[in-house]
Design an enzyme around this catalytic site. Structure first.
Site, PDB file in Angstrom:
ATOM      1  N   HIS A  13       0.850  -1.205   0.000  1.00 39.68           N
ATOM      2  CA  HIS A  13       0.000   0.000   0.000  1.00 39.68           C
ATOM      3  C   HIS A  13       0.884   1.252   0.000  1.00 39.68           C
ATOM      4  CE1 HIS A  13      -3.697   2.329   1.520  1.00 39.68           C
ATOM      5  NE2 HIS A  13      -2.732   3.225   1.353  1.00 39.68           N
ATOM      6  N   HIS A  15       1.548   5.486  -2.005  1.00 39.22           N
ATOM      7  CA  HIS A  15       1.151   6.565  -2.920  1.00 39.22           C
ATOM      8  C   HIS A  15       2.400   7.099  -3.620  1.00 39.22           C
ATOM      9  CE1 HIS A  15      -2.832   6.885  -0.915  1.00 39.22           C
ATOM     10  NE2 HIS A  15      -2.132   6.382   0.093  1.00 39.22           N
ATOM     11  N   PHE A  16       2.425   6.971  -4.956  1.00 42.79           N
ATOM     12  CA  PHE A  16       3.547   7.513  -5.717  1.00 42.79           C
ATOM     13  C   PHE A  16       3.293   8.937  -6.200  1.00 42.79           C
ATOM     14  CE2 PHE A  16       5.192   3.114  -7.234  1.00 42.79           C
ATOM     15  CZ  PHE A  16       6.233   3.145  -6.334  1.00 42.79           C
ATOM     16  N   LYS A  98      -9.830  -0.029  -5.115  1.00 46.03           N
ATOM     17  CA  LYS A  98      -9.745   0.678  -3.832  1.00 46.03           C
ATOM     18  C   LYS A  98     -11.052   1.400  -3.526  1.00 46.03           C
ATOM     19  CE  LYS A  98      -7.932   2.423  -0.126  1.00 46.03           C
ATOM     20  NZ  LYS A  98      -6.756   3.228   0.124  1.00 46.03           N
ATOM     21  N   HIS A 135     -10.323   1.690   2.520  1.00 46.54           N
ATOM     22  CA  HIS A 135     -10.004   2.726   3.506  1.00 46.54           C
ATOM     23  C   HIS A 135     -11.183   2.743   4.472  1.00 46.54           C
ATOM     24  CE1 HIS A 135      -8.133   6.661   4.802  1.00 46.54           C
ATOM     25  NE2 HIS A 135      -9.263   6.611   5.473  1.00 46.54           N
ATOM     26  N   HIS A 173      -4.252  -0.071   6.265  1.00 43.94           N
ATOM     27  CA  HIS A 173      -3.681   0.755   7.341  1.00 43.94           C
ATOM     28  C   HIS A 173      -4.555   0.780   8.599  1.00 43.94           C
ATOM     29  CE1 HIS A 173      -6.410   3.526   5.393  1.00 43.94           C
ATOM     30  NE2 HIS A 173      -5.570   3.845   4.440  1.00 43.94           N
ATOM     31  N   ASP A 246       1.821   2.860   3.378  1.00 39.51           N
ATOM     32  CA  ASP A 246       1.012   4.068   3.155  1.00 39.51           C
ATOM     33  C   ASP A 246       1.910   5.293   2.990  1.00 39.51           C
ATOM     34  OD1 ASP A 246      -1.282   5.434   2.619  1.00 39.51           O
ATOM     35  OD2 ASP A 246      -1.912   5.646   4.704  1.00 39.51           O
TER      36      ASP A 246
HETATM   37  O1  DOR Z   1      -2.584   9.950   5.499  1.00 35.02           O
HETATM   38  C1  DOR Z   1      -2.990   9.574   4.414  1.00 35.02           C
HETATM   39  N1  DOR Z   1      -2.491  10.090   3.273  1.00 35.02           N
HETATM   40  N2  DOR Z   1      -3.951   8.669   4.383  1.00 35.02           N
HETATM   41  C2  DOR Z   1      -4.531   8.302   3.242  1.00 35.02           C
HETATM   42  O2  DOR Z   1      -5.406   7.476   3.269  1.00 35.02           O
HETATM   43  C3  DOR Z   1      -4.150   8.949   1.960  1.00 35.02           C
HETATM   44  C4  DOR Z   1      -2.806   9.515   2.011  1.00 35.02           C
HETATM   45  C5  DOR Z   1      -2.490  10.456   0.879  1.00 35.02           C
HETATM   46  O3  DOR Z   1      -2.847  10.183  -0.262  1.00 35.02           O
HETATM   47  O4  DOR Z   1      -1.850  11.481   1.124  1.00 35.02           O
HETATM   48 ZN    ZN Z   2      -3.010   5.250   1.584  1.00 34.17          ZN
END
Ligand code: DOR
Ligand code: ZN
Length: 344
Positions: A13, A15-16, A98, A135, A173, A246
């Site tokens: 899990h 985020h790029f 998702k 989520h 998460h 995450d």
């Molecule tokens: O803290 C977070 N940041 N939780 C998430 O579910 C998304 C993520 C984000 O994309 O910045």
């Molecule tokens: Zn996330």
């Protein structure tokens, strides 16, 4: 012990982001992970197979030369997602879908506002053998932010899992004792990812001695009894719990702001952060299952065959990392000392 060799881990899990960010985020992750489940919360969201495949190409072109890093692509469920979108996604190689409740977090405005409309889509996800990644927070204003995960279990997740027993669900998460108990009590088709920040910290680390914006993420850090329950979950060695950082970069000025963004950028020290907490808990022998075996097994993918080695060596997480656009990011655990370092 002064060195630890484990099967190369995967990040289930993260985020790029997109554009310029990729030159920073993709090498940071491929440094120690062979695969990663890439979250689809771009603007606009990655909502169909062709968007996912285009995004995958952009990620691969930001991978370091000679790297065998493999991004695993996901689709973002919206109010308009159809069963046909799921069939098309499967055909193109997307492996998971998702679910963000609308308004739950960064870029989730496009997300689902009424879960009951999604039943045919859930059926298609199960039928196509994709996974549903959740989520798990309600977003109703009247629900206290610290209760939102438990409320999501009671109002929604319980029903989804009961109504679609064939559906493989990853509760992403997780942050509470309630979530740990829910996952343990559910069938083998339900598992969860756990982040380094939720294992290492609790809400005191967010709020005591001044607000600490770089520890702010969603779901928000909870009280220490919940942190302890997450630690117990990894100590148990249950294959239902596996690694998902995450890692979620936000530029420094967007975090250190009157309305700071949620997300911890942990990619540059991810496996080392987990090693730190597993050592603190005296279960370094359980790191390999959590980081390198259980996720692949749950997703029905082959385990990696190569290895990484961690060396017992103190080092400091940098105070800042400069993005290709010249703006700084403050990484998670900035300035703190870690006891394990990936062998270069
Ligand atoms: O803290 C977070 N940041 N939780 C998430 O579910 C998304 C993520 C984000 O994309 O910045
Ligand atoms: Zn996330």
């Amino acid at each position: 012990m002064t060195s630890l060799t484990i099967t190369t881990p995967d990040d289930w899990h993260l985020h790029f982001r997109d554009g310029d960010f990729l030159k920073e985020t993709v090498p940071a992750t491929s440094r120690c992970f062979r695969r990663a489940i890439v979250m689809p919360n771009l603007v606009p969201p990655v909502a169909n197979a062709s968007m996912a495949m285009e995004y995958k190409k952009r990620i691969l072109s930001a991978s370091p030369e000679g790297s065998d890093f493999e991004p695993l692509m996901t689709l973002y469920l919206t109010n308009d997602t159809t069963p046909q979108d799921i069939v098309d996604a499967k055909r193109e190689g997307v492996i998971a879908v998702k679910l963000y409740p609308a308004g739950a977090t960064t870029n989730s405005d496009a997300a689902v506002s009424d879960l009951s409309h999604l039943e045919p889509v859930f059926e298609a996800i199960a039928q196509e053998g994709l996974l549903l990644l959740v989520h798990g927070e309600v977003t109703d204003n009247e629900i206290d932010i610290f209760d939102r995960e438990k409320m999501f279990i009671d109002r929604h997740l319980q029903d989804i899992v009961e109504n679609f027993p064939e559906l493989k669900v990853v509760f992403e998460h997780i942050t509470t004792k309630d979530a740990v108990e829910f996952v343990l009590a559910s069938s083998a088709n339900v598992a969860a990812t756990i982040t380094p920040q939720h294992l290492l910290l609790n809400r005191n680390d967010l709020l005591v001695g001044g607000v600490q914006p770089h520890n702010y993420c969603l779901p928000v850090l909870k009280r220490n009894i919940h942190q302890l329950a997450l630690q117990d979950a990894v100590v148990s060695g249950s294959p239902k719990f596996f690694l998902g950082t995450d890692s979620a970069p936000h530029e420094k000025h967007r975090k250190e702001s009157a309305c700071g963004c949620a997300g911890c950028y942990s990619a540059w020290s991810a496996i080392e952060l987990y090693a730190q907490i597993f050592e603190q808990l005296d279960v370094l022998d359980k790191l390999e299952g959590f980081a390198s075996h259980f996720g692949a097994d749950f997703y029905g993918l082959e385990r990696n065959t190569d290895t990484i080695t961690l060396i017992k060596q103190e080092w400091q997480v940098p105070d800042e990392i400069i993005l290709p656009n010249g703006n700084p990011i403050v990484p998670f655990f900035a300035g703190k000392t870690l006891n394990w370092k990936l062998e270069s």
